[in-house]
Design a protein around this motif. Structure first.
Motif, mmCIF file in Angstrom:
data_model
loop_
_atom_site.group_PDB
_atom_site.id
_atom_site.type_symbol
_atom_site.label_atom_id
_atom_site.label_comp_id
_atom_site.label_asym_id
_atom_site.label_seq_id
_atom_site.Cartn_x
_atom_site.Cartn_y
_atom_site.Cartn_z
ATOM 1 N N GLU A 1 -23.696 -2.889 -24.081
ATOM 2 C CA GLU A 1 -24.474 -1.990 -23.412
ATOM 3 C C GLU A 1 -25.549 -2.459 -22.801
ATOM 4 O O GLU A 1 -26.287 -3.154 -23.185
ATOM 5 C CB GLU A 1 -24.789 -0.781 -24.513
ATOM 6 N N VAL B 1 -25.443 1.421 -18.906
ATOM 7 C CA VAL B 1 -24.196 1.025 -18.611
ATOM 8 C C VAL B 1 -23.351 0.548 -19.728
ATOM 9 O O VAL B 1 -24.022 -0.299 -20.465
ATOM 10 C CB VAL B 1 -24.261 -0.244 -17.458
ATOM 11 N N HIS B 2 -22.282 1.172 -20.152
ATOM 12 C CA HIS B 2 -21.349 0.861 -21.118
ATOM 13 C C HIS B 2 -20.323 0.077 -20.628
ATOM 14 O O HIS B 2 -19.705 0.561 -19.777
ATOM 15 C CB HIS B 2 -20.719 1.921 -21.853
ATOM 16 N N GLU B 3 -20.144 -1.139 -21.140
ATOM 17 C CA GLU B 3 -18.792 -1.954 -20.490
ATOM 18 C C GLU B 3 -17.990 -2.065 -21.823
ATOM 19 O O GLU B 3 -18.240 -2.379 -22.870
ATOM 20 C CB GLU B 3 -19.504 -3.383 -20.427
ATOM 21 N N SER C 1 -19.329 -3.503 -12.826
ATOM 22 C CA SER C 1 -19.643 -3.454 -14.460
ATOM 23 C C SER C 1 -21.140 -3.191 -14.439
ATOM 24 O O SER C 1 -21.376 -2.340 -15.331
ATOM 25 C CB SER C 1 -19.477 -4.999 -14.909
ATOM 26 N N TYR C 2 -22.283 -3.525 -13.678
ATOM 27 C CA TYR C 2 -23.412 -3.186 -13.681
ATOM 28 C C TYR C 2 -23.609 -2.405 -12.440
ATOM 29 O O TYR C 2 -24.101 -2.409 -11.552
ATOM 30 C CB TYR C 2 -24.433 -4.253 -13.521
ATOM 31 N N LYS C 3 -22.513 -1.416 -12.257
ATOM 32 C CA LYS C 3 -22.570 -0.510 -11.128
ATOM 33 C C LYS C 3 -21.982 -0.877 -9.970
ATOM 34 O O LYS C 3 -22.596 -1.780 -9.440
ATOM 35 C CB LYS C 3 -23.618 0.314 -11.154
ATOM 36 N N SER D 1 -25.212 -0.116 -11.644
ATOM 37 C CA SER D 1 -24.094 0.560 -12.006
ATOM 38 C C SER D 1 -23.233 0.464 -10.591
ATOM 39 O O SER D 1 -23.808 0.702 -9.525
ATOM 40 C CB SER D 1 -24.386 1.865 -12.340
ATOM 41 N N GLN E 1 -17.209 -4.772 -26.597
ATOM 42 C CA GLN E 1 -18.122 -3.786 -26.080
ATOM 43 C C GLN E 1 -19.301 -4.287 -25.811
ATOM 44 O O GLN E 1 -19.844 -4.947 -26.629
ATOM 45 C CB GLN E 1 -18.031 -2.517 -26.672
ATOM 46 N N THR F 1 -21.303 4.164 -15.828
ATOM 47 C CA THR F 1 -22.849 4.306 -15.773
ATOM 48 C C THR F 1 -23.217 5.736 -15.927
ATOM 49 O O THR F 1 -22.912 6.599 -15.354
ATOM 50 C CB THR F 1 -23.146 3.758 -14.399
ATOM 51 N N THR G 1 -16.471 -0.108 -16.787
ATOM 52 C CA THR G 1 -18.004 0.155 -16.864
ATOM 53 C C THR G 1 -18.349 1.779 -16.670
ATOM 54 O O THR G 1 -17.647 1.905 -15.702
ATOM 55 C CB THR G 1 -18.962 -0.580 -15.947
#
Length: 327
Positions: free
Chosen positions: A160, A173-175, A2-4, A31, A158, A188, A186
């Protein structure tokens, strides 16, 4: 992730030697990219006489045509020709099926706080920070790729995340959560690089109505690899070897020598042509063997199967079986 989470090096990747800097499979510290480093296939010099040589054993002036053909093939290599036996491997290949596992897996923990969200990631990439939930920037000390985070909620499913290093944007990063809230995807985005997609599956923690992202998540390497839409390109280099382009790249021959890798966490690759349909690749980081791949192309030349086993710098074991279809 999710965060890469690691890109794979997908993989990648060698298949990932996934990933712009050696060692992390993520473009930014947060990411997630799949560790996957792919390898290449092809064949070097001649092994059997051609059918024409068998049918016509003698030729002009009594000189065997077979000898002329072999000399012609040798001349082709010396002048930049292409080994005709590479034909089944050359071309572009698109991933159609993936079976991947990482032991132990990459994990992500998201915990809502009264004034923000606490995020912890373990595995290929380690992250630990608290982001403010109001769109304000928050410090993220201890992370090499970024030192500031900005979290913005788009809607219930959602969000960001912007990662910055000394005030400069490093990655976005878009989740996005699935409708049932059990899958987190996610994406990235890093300037100058292809977007990296990571898929996480809910593995613990009760769903919280006020924050659907809250809970424990485990990366799903198979879905991650598939959604990244991996495409490989293998072409002749004109000197009896091949040029491989994927999560990483290299140019190599089938002579047992080590060749340098680009954009990979590994340093070198060695290729072995087992038979006309099988190529083995060995990847090294320094003097240590880190990954072994076996590539098999089908009899009709339309399907490529990659079986890989390797060890990440974190000590995690990665195994994958990927199927590609010729474009």
């Amino acid at each position: 992730m999710s965060y890469k989470p690691v890109a794979t090096e997908t993989l990648s990747g060698e298949i990932a030697e996934q990933q712009g800097h050696k060692g992390a499979l993520s473009g930014s510290g947060s990411s997630v990219r799949t560790w996957f480093h792919l390898h290449s296939l092809a064949r070097d010099s001649a092994a059997c006489p051609s059918e024409s040589a068998k049918l016509f054993p003698v030729g002009l002036g009594g000189r065997p045509i077979r000898t002329l053909l072999l000399l012609g093939l040798l001349a082709a290599f010396q002048t930049g020709g292409t080994d005709p036996r590479l034909g089944g491997w050359l071309g572009s290949w698109t991933l159609t099926s993936a079976q991947s596992s990482l032991d132990p897996p990459n994990r992500l923990s998201i915990t809502p706080l009264h004034d923000g969200t606490h995020v912890v990631m373990s595995g290929e990439t380690h992250l630990d920070f608290t982001a403010s939930g109001n769109g304000h920037k928050s410090p993220a000390p201890g992370n090499l790729a970024f030192n500031q985070i900005e979290l913005r909620r788009i809607d219930k499913r959602q969000a960001e995340v912007k990662e910055e290093k000394d005030g400069a944007l490093v990655a976005t990063v878009h989740e996005k959560l699935s409708n049932d809230g059990n899958e987190l995807t996610t994406t990235t985005a890093i300037k100058g690089k292809a977007d990296q997609i990571t898929v996480w599956t809910r593995s613990g923690g009760a769903k919280v109505a006020k924050d659907l992202f809250a809970g424990e998540w485990t990366q799903d390497p198979s879905k991650t690899r598939l959604r990244q839409g991996l495409v490989l390109k293998i072409e002749a280099d004109g000197r009896g070897g091949i040029r491989f382009l994927g999560d990483f790249s290299y140019t190599a021959r089938f002579d047992g020598k080590q060749y340098d890798l680009k954009n990979s966490r590994n340093d070198t690759v060695t290729l072995e042509l087992v038979d006309p349909h099988t190529v083995n690749a060995v990847y090294r980081r320094g003097d240590q063997v880190t990954q072994k791949d076996s590539w098999v192309v089908s009899a009709d030349g339309q399907q490529l199967t990659l079986s890989t086993a390797g060890t990440l710098e974190t000590g995690q074991r990665l195994t994958e079986k990927l199927l590609f279809k010729k474009q």
